[in-house]
Design an enzyme around this catalytic site. Structure first.
Site, PDB file in Angstrom:
ATOM      1  N   CYS A 138      29.837  13.117  79.645  1.00 13.27           N
ATOM      2  CA  CYS A 138      30.289  12.447  80.853  1.00 13.27           C
ATOM      3  C   CYS A 138      31.574  11.667  80.642  1.00 13.27           C
ATOM      4  CB  CYS A 138      29.236  11.441  81.317  1.00 13.27           C
ATOM      5  SG  CYS A 138      27.652  12.184  81.638  1.00 13.27           S
ATOM      6  N   GLY A 181      33.374  16.209  82.286  1.00 18.73           N
ATOM      7  CA  GLY A 181      32.190  16.625  83.043  1.00 18.73           C
ATOM      8  C   GLY A 181      32.600  17.191  84.381  1.00 18.73           C
ATOM      9  N   ASN A 212      27.613   7.360  79.592  1.00 15.91           N
ATOM     10  CA  ASN A 212      28.107   8.488  78.796  1.00 15.91           C
ATOM     11  C   ASN A 212      27.397   8.455  77.451  1.00 15.91           C
ATOM     12  OD1 ASN A 212      29.632  10.550  77.592  1.00 15.91           O
ATOM     13  ND2 ASN A 212      31.217   9.137  76.936  1.00 15.91           N
ATOM     14  N   GLY A 213      26.784   9.574  77.073  1.00 16.59           N
ATOM     15  CA  GLY A 213      26.112   9.635  75.769  1.00 16.59           C
ATOM     16  C   GLY A 213      24.723  10.208  75.906  1.00 16.59           C
ATOM     17  N   TYR A 255      37.998  18.430  69.807  1.00 17.48           N
ATOM     18  CA  TYR A 255      37.950  19.278  70.996  1.00 17.48           C
ATOM     19  C   TYR A 255      37.958  18.537  72.336  1.00 17.48           C
ATOM     20  CZ  TYR A 255      35.973  22.637  74.347  1.00 17.48           C
ATOM     21  OH  TYR A 255      35.753  23.427  75.429  1.00 17.48           O
TER      22      TYR A 255
END
Ligand code: SF4
Length: 476
Positions: free
Chosen positions: A17, A43, A117-118, A257
């Site tokens: 996210c 996302g 996020n996570g 990435y």
């Protein structure tokens, strides 16, 4: 097993996210929108913004890209000085509107909204405990657990309920909360995912990556530290620790990435780190070749580094089609080549008759790589030497990145580099070493590289979570 048999066109891994928050700006909702736009790469399944209007939190959520979810009618209705936003790819929890964030609740402590996020590694265990004590979950996402913890009387009665709730969580989490008083940013004690702060006039901003600040002309202030809570309200910015950071474990894959090259992540610019990966790769795995060709876009920076170090000229041997949307129909098995070609085509006049070093950021299932190198062969490349700017990916991630099943990872399926080389039908293949990759980092001891090494910094019970998640879905 032939990996081509069950491949998708895009075999890339997915980030969890992107999150964004604004406190005290007359156009907070618009800023949140632009911030999410800059974080779209983190996302693409759903997006949402929650903001404070007349003392109440209102939210707007939708499936799709940021530009598809928020239209004129949203901006006409939603006006606020304080807002948080979220763009989601599901790693824990299925992809549907119910799991879109921010998640907003009314509870005995008032109203609160959260963007996460996570991946909370003990999320399913906590969820089961909370459900046994009467909690009713609205989503199948691990993010909701923190809100249920906050609603518990034993947590609400603590001097700092947010800190008390966070101390119950393990794993990877960056949170931005919105309350009627302000916004609160918090980061797990390992610092797996990035979370950064900035100032824009009187406003304070929080985001997953600095690229969101650059777009708005905001001044970067630094990171939310691992184990830190940053409260931003009418009294200013208050920073405190809810936990001591015993082992900092930033996700190296953010640099390999995920993150945008223009972002500063874990205090290093992503483009420059990727260039350093490329230089190191040239030292570790030289090739006799005429050209260095990046796989755009994420191979660009490493290819530049490889070219500079090796002295082999850099050329654009591939051109990416930037207009392939999510509505692109996945070709059937027999038409798979068209799918690869439509996204990425080789430049015949550049590669014909030449010995080419191709630089890519990773190989996951291998099917996409195979299609790409075939494009080069078809365009007349004489030799193809593939160089990967990270080590072989062999292990799953439990901290918010969605890799395919380990059995599907080509490094596990094929075993040796020679076997992968034969499968890809190329002249040589080499990966960057773990040590070489970490050399590019200012603080190499502060990184998680578990998907390459299997050395997990935080425990995770994959079997328990799989069963709990399936159980939760079955009860719906
Ligand atoms: S396992 Fe890999 S992807 Fe997951 S946090 Fe660690 S480095 Fe990042």
């Amino acid at each position: 097993m032939d990996p081509q048999a069950n491949s998708s066109i895009e075999d890339s891994v997915k980030e969890a996210c992107g999150i964004f928050g604004v406190f005290d700006h007359e156009n907070a909702v618009e800023l949140a929108y632009y911030g999410l736009y800059a974080l779209q790469h983190r996302g693409q399944e759903s997006a949402g913004i929650a903001c404070l209007m007349d003392g109440r939190i209102k939210s707007y959520l939708g499936m799709g890209l940021v530009g598809e979810v928020f239209r004129d009618e949203f901006f006409a209705k939603f006006k606020s000085r304080h807002a948080i936003g979220h763009t989601r790819y599901s790693t824990a929890g299925s992809s549907n509107i119910r799991n879109a964030q921010p998640i907003t609740i009314d509870y005995a402590g008032g109203q609160i909204s959260v963007a996460h996020n996570g991946n909370v590694t003990n999320g399913w265990r906590l969820r089961r405990e909370l459900e046994e004590q009467g909690s009713i979950f609205q989503t199948t996402s691990d993010s909701e657990v923190v809100l249920h913890l906050l609603a518990r009387p034993e947590i609400r009665s603590q001097p700092d309920p947010i800190a008390a709730a966070l101390r119950r969580l393990q794993g990877a989490f960056c949170f931005i909360f919105l309350t009627p008083e302000g916004i609160i940013a918090a980061r797990d004690e390992n610092g797996f995912r990035p979370l950064v702060l900035a100032r824009l006039g009187p406003a304070t901003l929080v985001a997953s990556e600095t690229c969101a600040f650059d777009m708005l002309g905001a001044e970067y202030l630094g990171e939310v530290a691992p184990g830190e809570i940053v409260r931003i309200d009418a009294r200013g910015i208050t920073r405190s620790r809810y936990a001591e950071s015993k082992r900092v474990s930033h996700c190296i894959f953010e640099h390999v990435y995920f993150a945008r090259p223009d972002s500063r992540v874990f205090n290093q610019n992503v483009h420059l780190v990727r260039k350093a990966f490329g230089r190191q790769l040239a030292l570790e795995a030289p090739a006799q070749a005429d050209l260095v060709v990046p796989v755009p876009d994420s191979g660009n920076s490493a290819a530049q580094g490889y070219s500079e170090q090796s002295g082999i000229p850099l050329e654009q041997g591939f051109i990416r089609n930037h207009y392939v949307g999510r509505t692109f129909i996945q070709p059937s098995q027999g038409q798979r080549d068209i799918g690869v070609k439509i996204k990425l085509n080789a430049v015949r006049d550049v590669v014909k008759g030449r010995r080419v070093v191709v630089i890519d950021d990773s190989i996951i299932r291998g099917t996409t790589s195979k299609g790409r190198v075939r494009r080069l062969r078809d365009a007349g490349a004489k030799e193809i030497h593939l160089r990967i700017s990270c080590p072989p990916t062999r292990h799953p991630c439990f901290y918010g990145i969605d890799f395919p099943d380990p059995k599907e990872l080509i490094a596990n399926q094929m075993g040796s580099v020679e076997a992968i080389c034969r499968f890809l039908e190329i002249d040589s293949l080499a990966y960057l070493s773990v040590e070489g990759m970490l050399k590019a980092m200012d603080k190499p001891g502060n990184f998680c590289a578990a998907c390459f090494t299997g050395d997990y910094p935080v425990e995770y019970d994959a079997e328990f979570d799989k069963n709990a998640m399936e159980g939760a879905r079955a009860r719906r």
